[in-house]
Design a protein around this motif. Sequence first.
Motif: not given
Length: 525
Positions: A332-334, A344-345, A351-354
């Motif tokens: 998230y944000s790198g 931390n919701a 969430a970003v899936a790489g």
Amino acid sequence: TTSADKLSVGFGTETKTADINVYAGEITSIEILDTNGLQINGNPVIANGTNYEFDAVGYDDYGNKIAILPVWSADATLGTISSDGILTTNFTGAGKVYINLGSNNDEQIIDYKAVTGVTIDSTTIKIQPGETKQLTATVLPIDATNKNVTWISSNTSIATVSQTGLVTGIADGNATITVTTSDQGRTAVCSANIVTDPFLAAINPGDKVPVTLGTVSFNMIYANNAASVTFPTGIADAATYAMTTKFFMGETEVTYELWKTVYDWATDAARTNRYYFANQGREGNDGTVGAAATNQEPVTTINWRDAMVWCNALTEYYNDKNGTNIACVYTYSGAVIRDSRDTNATACDGAVAGTTAKGFRLPTSMEWEYAARFRGTDATNVVTATVSGINFSTMTTKWTKGNSASGATTYYNDATGTSPNFAGKLANDKVAVYNSYWNGASWTTNGTSSTAAVMSKGAAGANTLGLYYMSGNVYEWCFDLSGSYRVVRGGSFNNYANLLQVGIVNFNYPDYEYDFIGFRFARTQ
């Protein structure tokens, strides 16, 4: 006209000549200057392997500066110096630069800091054949004069190293990479372990990759080896999906034993980049939350955020045990996501899936359905209709019907046969853990009231790929987002058989946990 010592002036036919006497003061001293023509204060330290241009000047009796062309020389410990004062450094020690002009001379001390040691930024590395790893040597002290080093591999058939420290894996095995300083011969070593990634060795769907991490182990099954394959989707097999990801699926749902091993390691207070979870998990549906593992039942009572973050933790645990550097999938944000708590919701739900990361992850909903339906060349209970222009009856790879449990030989509510041995019940019982079957008129309990060990039915309980309980036992979280929900697939131990159908998609809130929801993980090849 002029000459060096006479001046002639002509006017008409007359010419007058006079002697010109030019007086230059006698040079009484000479001095070495720095590259900018300035006086040198102290004894300079010059970087090794460089060219440094000195200057020089002479002085007469009156202190006037006079340009000179002296004879230059230097001690061999410094390197070599040209006739115009350019020092090419190749230090083996301190020394002096000299100039000479007639009876005048000057000298300048050039300091030298000897090497006391050298270190390498990695003492052990693990790479695959064909993969590279850059090593960096640090020569000590930091301001040492001669920082030149050489690199060598003990076995170039296993690994090579360039003179810049780039290690290349050649073949499986071990090699020692040594760096040596040119000055003083100081050395440092790095152990290079070259090993083929077992996940790259998988070739065909169903190939198994065993993984052992300390005291726990699990198997990954190669699910798709094709660049693109289209399969039917949905309960009625009315749609299709083109799978373009080569991926592995966990052979079983995540056991509580594996969950807790990784959980305890990741949440250790002394660990750098410590993990935090909203839930500790429990063994099966009736275990004690946070207790020690006692059997091989799936972990439950964990929400989607827990499962997603745990996949990152498993990736880092795998790296820790194997000396690898596989990238975590979820950021998230790198930044890698390491906290599934409600505080931390925002990061979890965003969430970003790489797409290039090879770490462990949740399967997508379509990856899950692909793995649940895959039947290879087995033509039992498969889709044969033409869907979206594709005639699946002619396709080499077959796909279980969407109204059936994963690996089942008939649809879930097939009531043919004699009670209680209805065809649907028998097919479901072989591959799934569930609560009630259809007797042709109503739902009848089969007596199941709790989760089972993840391979309790033995090899016969696996589907064609070798995956256990894709239908039943516990619902399995997938990564996909649908509105405010996340996808769950497969049904559970306390469900009717209709929820075993591989074409069904269900949803739940990402912070929802219960004793009939678990997960299995995937990994991109």
